[in-house]
Design a protein around this motif. Structure first.
Motif, PDB file in Angstrom:
ATOM      1  N   TYR A 146     -92.574 -73.148  70.412  1.00 23.20           N
ATOM      2  CA  TYR A 146     -91.218 -73.132  69.865  1.00 23.20           C
ATOM      3  C   TYR A 146     -91.021 -71.881  69.012  1.00 23.20           C
ATOM      4  O   TYR A 146     -91.929 -71.449  68.300  1.00 23.20           O
ATOM      5  CB  TYR A 146     -90.983 -74.357  68.974  1.00 23.20           C
ATOM      6  CG  TYR A 146     -91.212 -75.685  69.651  1.00 23.20           C
ATOM      7  CD1 TYR A 146     -92.497 -76.185  69.831  1.00 23.20           C
ATOM      8  CD2 TYR A 146     -90.141 -76.444  70.109  1.00 23.20           C
ATOM      9  CE1 TYR A 146     -92.704 -77.405  70.450  1.00 23.20           C
ATOM     10  CE2 TYR A 146     -90.338 -77.661  70.724  1.00 23.20           C
ATOM     11  CZ  TYR A 146     -91.628 -78.139  70.890  1.00 23.20           C
ATOM     12  OH  TYR A 146     -91.820 -79.346  71.512  1.00 23.20           O
ATOM     13  N   TYR A 186     -87.579 -73.042  73.263  1.00 27.24           N
ATOM     14  CA  TYR A 186     -88.912 -73.596  73.401  1.00 27.24           C
ATOM     15  C   TYR A 186     -89.403 -73.442  74.832  1.00 27.24           C
ATOM     16  O   TYR A 186     -88.613 -73.343  75.774  1.00 27.24           O
ATOM     17  CB  TYR A 186     -88.997 -75.041  72.900  1.00 27.24           C
ATOM     18  CG  TYR A 186     -88.822 -76.136  73.945  1.00 27.24           C
ATOM     19  CD1 TYR A 186     -87.573 -76.656  74.226  1.00 27.24           C
ATOM     20  CD2 TYR A 186     -89.922 -76.670  74.601  1.00 27.24           C
ATOM     21  CE1 TYR A 186     -87.411 -77.674  75.141  1.00 27.24           C
ATOM     22  CE2 TYR A 186     -89.771 -77.692  75.531  1.00 27.24           C
ATOM     23  CZ  TYR A 186     -88.512 -78.198  75.796  1.00 27.24           C
ATOM     24  OH  TYR A 186     -88.360 -79.200  76.712  1.00 27.24           O
ATOM     25  N   GLN A 246     -92.221 -74.995  77.716  1.00 25.53           N
ATOM     26  CA  GLN A 246     -93.200 -75.966  78.197  1.00 25.53           C
ATOM     27  C   GLN A 246     -93.965 -75.215  79.286  1.00 25.53           C
ATOM     28  O   GLN A 246     -93.406 -74.933  80.353  1.00 25.53           O
ATOM     29  CB  GLN A 246     -92.521 -77.224  78.745  1.00 25.53           C
ATOM     30  CG  GLN A 246     -93.470 -78.220  79.366  1.00 25.53           C
ATOM     31  CD  GLN A 246     -94.522 -78.702  78.387  1.00 25.53           C
ATOM     32  OE1 GLN A 246     -94.237 -79.039  77.246  1.00 25.53           O
ATOM     33  NE2 GLN A 246     -95.761 -78.727  78.847  1.00 25.53           N
ATOM     34  N   ALA A 271     -94.605 -81.271  74.872  1.00 24.09           N
ATOM     35  CA  ALA A 271     -93.232 -81.243  74.357  1.00 24.09           C
ATOM     36  C   ALA A 271     -92.713 -82.636  74.030  1.00 24.09           C
ATOM     37  O   ALA A 271     -91.534 -82.802  73.747  1.00 24.09           O
ATOM     38  CB  ALA A 271     -92.313 -80.579  75.377  1.00 24.09           C
TER      39      ALA A 271
END
Lengths: 115, 115
Positions: free
Chosen positions: B33, B48, B50, B98
């Motif tokens: 993030y 953010y 992932q 996440a």
């Protein structure tokens, strides 16, 4: 939409007294709740979180917080304040029901512990 | 083990200059993030990741801001043609995944000053 409020910009407490830093939240579902602390020129350090289970959560450095669903609050507490607790404290909330919802941080409360 | 690291810690840029801010997450953390912290403000979510994908870019303030992540590890936040209002502390955090219940661990931040 989710939100979090820290109603006090600053809290002053005498060393040795109990301290409370307030946090209220709003989510559409059920919340995950977090407290972080930031010391000068440092990043945020994780203190504690509420996921599920016992409403009273104990964390680092003797801090604890109580999840109160009816009052939508997650106040941070410590029985006896230390001067070294002086820092900026952030409450944060995330809606557990929506994976895409990001974590929302409050604006922070500056805690001053007076010797 | 090593925490989240960020570089540089401090950056002074002339208005109009491009800057690149680096984040090394905790090894094994798949989520990363970026936040911005301005004086007197809370944390503003930027983007953010992932893995190497960025599902949520909604927080990027303008098209001058971009970010990438390579190899599921290091991330770079780039600000093109910097403006004075870009002056802030840029914080990076990582988490195991996440998932909403996951704790985010923060780096020390990069303090950017645009003159």
């Amino acid at each position: 939409a989710q939100s979090v409020a820290q109603p006090e910009d600053q809290v002053n407490v005498a060393e040795g007294n109990p301290l409370t830093v307030k946090c209220t939240y709003s989510v559409s579902g059920n919340p995950y709740l977090f407290w972080y602390v930031q010391y000068p020129n440092r990043g945020l350090q994780f203190l504690l979180k509420y996921i599920t289970g016992d409403n009273l959560v104990k964390g680092s450095y003797g801090f604890e917080a109580e999840f109160n669903k009816s009052q939508t609050s997650f106040h941070l507490k410590k029985p006896s304040a230390l001067v070294s607790d002086s820092a900026l404290y952030f409450c944060a909330v995330r809606d557990r029901g929506d994976r895409d919802d990001k974590i929302i941080f409050g604006k922070g409360t500056r805690l001053h512990i007076l010797p | 083990g090593a925490g989240v690291s960020q570089s540089p810690r401090y950056k002074v840029a002339k208005r109009g200059q491009d800057v690149a801010l680096r984040c090394d997450p905790i090894s094994g953390h798949t989520a990363l993030y970026w936040y911005r912290q301005s004086l007197g403000q809370g944390l503003e979510f930027l983007i953010y990741f992932q893995g190497n994908s960025a599902p949520d870019k909604s927080g990027l303030p303008s098209d001058r801001f971009s970010a990438e992540r390579t190899g599921g590890s290091v991330s770079t936040l780039t600000i093109q043609r910097t403006q004075q209002e870009d002056s802030a502390v840029y914080l990076c955090a990582s988490s195991l995944s996440a998932g909403a219940e996951e704790t985010q661990y923060f780096g020390p931040g990069t303090r950017l000053l645009v003159l």
